[in-house]
Design a protein around this motif. Sequence first.
Motif, PDB file in Angstrom:
ATOM      1  N   ARG A 177      95.908  34.249  22.084  1.00 29.63           N
ATOM      2  CA  ARG A 177      96.096  34.717  23.458  1.00 29.63           C
ATOM      3  C   ARG A 177      95.133  34.026  24.427  1.00 29.63           C
ATOM      4  NH1 ARG A 177      99.267  39.175  24.018  1.00 29.63           N
ATOM      5  NH2 ARG A 177      99.929  40.201  22.073  1.00 29.63           N
ATOM      6  N   ALA A 178      94.212  33.269  23.896  1.00 27.28           N
ATOM      7  CA  ALA A 178      93.247  32.526  24.709  1.00 27.28           C
ATOM      8  C   ALA A 178      92.896  31.238  23.981  1.00 27.28           C
ATOM      9  CB  ALA A 178      91.996  33.355  24.964  1.00 27.28           C
ATOM     10  N   VAL A 179      92.510  30.233  24.741  1.00 27.28           N
ATOM     11  CA  VAL A 179      92.120  28.952  24.150  1.00 27.28           C
ATOM     12  C   VAL A 179      90.763  29.121  23.476  1.00 27.28           C
ATOM     13  CG1 VAL A 179      91.592  26.532  24.617  1.00 27.28           C
ATOM     14  CG2 VAL A 179      93.383  27.692  25.916  1.00 27.28           C
ATOM     15  N   LEU A 235      99.817  32.194  24.589  1.00 32.84           N
ATOM     16  CA  LEU A 235      99.019  31.822  25.756  1.00 32.84           C
ATOM     17  C   LEU A 235      99.836  31.980  27.032  1.00 32.84           C
ATOM     18  CD1 LEU A 235      97.430  28.546  24.329  1.00 32.84           C
ATOM     19  CD2 LEU A 235      96.371  30.808  24.454  1.00 32.84           C
ATOM     20  N   SER A 236      99.245  32.599  28.027  1.00 32.72           N
ATOM     21  CA  SER A 236      99.919  32.737  29.317  1.00 32.72           C
ATOM     22  C   SER A 236      99.241  31.916  30.410  1.00 32.72           C
ATOM     23  CB  SER A 236      99.966  34.209  29.745  1.00 32.72           C
ATOM     24  OG  SER A 236      98.651  34.738  29.865  1.00 32.72           O
ATOM     25  N   ARG A 237      97.986  31.522  30.179  1.00 32.88           N
ATOM     26  CA  ARG A 237      97.275  30.678  31.151  1.00 32.88           C
ATOM     27  C   ARG A 237      96.129  29.956  30.466  1.00 32.88           C
ATOM     28  NH1 ARG A 237      95.046  34.725  35.556  1.00 32.88           N
ATOM     29  NH2 ARG A 237      97.273  35.194  35.545  1.00 32.88           N
ATOM     30  N   VAL A 238      95.676  28.882  31.113  1.00 35.89           N
ATOM     31  CA  VAL A 238      94.513  28.119  30.651  1.00 35.89           C
ATOM     32  C   VAL A 238      93.463  28.194  31.754  1.00 35.89           C
ATOM     33  CG1 VAL A 238      93.619  25.835  30.082  1.00 35.89           C
ATOM     34  CG2 VAL A 238      95.831  26.558  29.180  1.00 35.89           C
ATOM     35  N   PRO A 239      92.289  28.739  31.463  1.00 37.43           N
ATOM     36  CA  PRO A 239      91.255  28.833  32.503  1.00 37.43           C
ATOM     37  C   PRO A 239      90.907  27.457  33.063  1.00 37.43           C
ATOM     38  CG  PRO A 239      90.657  30.144  30.586  1.00 37.43           C
ATOM     39  CD  PRO A 239      91.846  29.331  30.190  1.00 37.43           C
ATOM     40  N   VAL A 277      88.523  24.410  31.331  1.00 42.17           N
ATOM     41  CA  VAL A 277      88.311  24.502  29.884  1.00 42.17           C
ATOM     42  C   VAL A 277      88.622  23.181  29.181  1.00 42.17           C
ATOM     43  CG1 VAL A 277      90.641  25.311  29.332  1.00 42.17           C
ATOM     44  CG2 VAL A 277      88.731  25.963  27.857  1.00 42.17           C
ATOM     45  N   ASN A 319     104.761  28.568  24.575  1.00 47.89           N
ATOM     46  CA  ASN A 319     103.899  29.674  24.978  1.00 47.89           C
ATOM     47  C   ASN A 319     104.512  30.402  26.178  1.00 47.89           C
ATOM     48  OD1 ASN A 319     101.133  29.628  23.447  1.00 47.89           O
ATOM     49  ND2 ASN A 319     101.612  27.479  23.870  1.00 47.89           N
ATOM     50  N   TRP A 340     104.065  31.076  29.321  1.00 52.84           N
ATOM     51  CA  TRP A 340     103.235  30.744  30.477  1.00 52.84           C
ATOM     52  C   TRP A 340     103.620  31.563  31.702  1.00 52.84           C
ATOM     53  CZ3 TRP A 340      99.117  28.408  29.048  1.00 52.84           C
ATOM     54  CH2 TRP A 340      99.144  27.515  27.977  1.00 52.84           C
ATOM     55  N   HIS A 400      97.340  29.992  39.036  1.00 53.40           N
ATOM     56  CA  HIS A 400      96.428  29.593  37.968  1.00 53.40           C
ATOM     57  C   HIS A 400      97.032  28.534  37.034  1.00 53.40           C
ATOM     58  CE1 HIS A 400      93.609  32.789  39.020  1.00 53.40           C
ATOM     59  NE2 HIS A 400      94.635  33.600  39.130  1.00 53.40           N
TER      60      HIS A 400
END
Length: 207
Positions: free
Chosen positions: A50-52, A69-73, A76, A91, A93, A98
């Motif tokens: 759920r997160a990188v 994954l729904s987003r990439v900060p 990163v 994923n 997205w 964002h």
Amino acid sequence: MSGLRFISAVGFAALLLPGVQGGACPSSCSCGAPGGSRGLHVDCSSRGLRAVPGLPRDTRSLDLSNNSLSRVPAGVLDTLPGLERLDVAGNPWHCDCHILYLKLWLQDLSAPSLARVRCASPAPIRMKPLAELTGNELGMCKRLLPVRCLGFFWRDLILIAGAIITLLLVAWALKFSKKLVCQLNLGRYGARGRLLRRHNPKSHKVH
């Protein structure tokens, strides 16, 4: 002799585990150096992420496909200077403001990878390719600039406005002073002319 054996064992382990070079491999991924390349291939596909995760700095190829994954900060991926291949297809997205970081990053890195990415939400753009997403479809993007930058922006705007008002006041003061000087000169010359006419009697005609 035992020390020599320990050093040899460590060197042999380093050869067998190239993934530990340049940073620890995430526990949820597998790392390796394919084809004897200097960089690492990090496979994090189909892990329910759920997160990188934290990634080795020498990552050269990264597979994040088929996760949650729904987003990439933002930022990163900037910690991976040697990254040349990225797969983030499959994923869910969420394509709002964002997602711009990921879109711009993929545009610079790999257009084919970007073409495989589709939006899962919001509903109006569900299943739309990320590459075809327009600015209007992102909606209202608030606070895209850091708060500190906004503070500098308003400060500079106030300074510019103050400078413009000051210039206008100076121009008005110069114009008013010139007009006042002209009026004083006209009054002085007018008073002098009246005095001259008063002290010089009128000439009489000779018959």
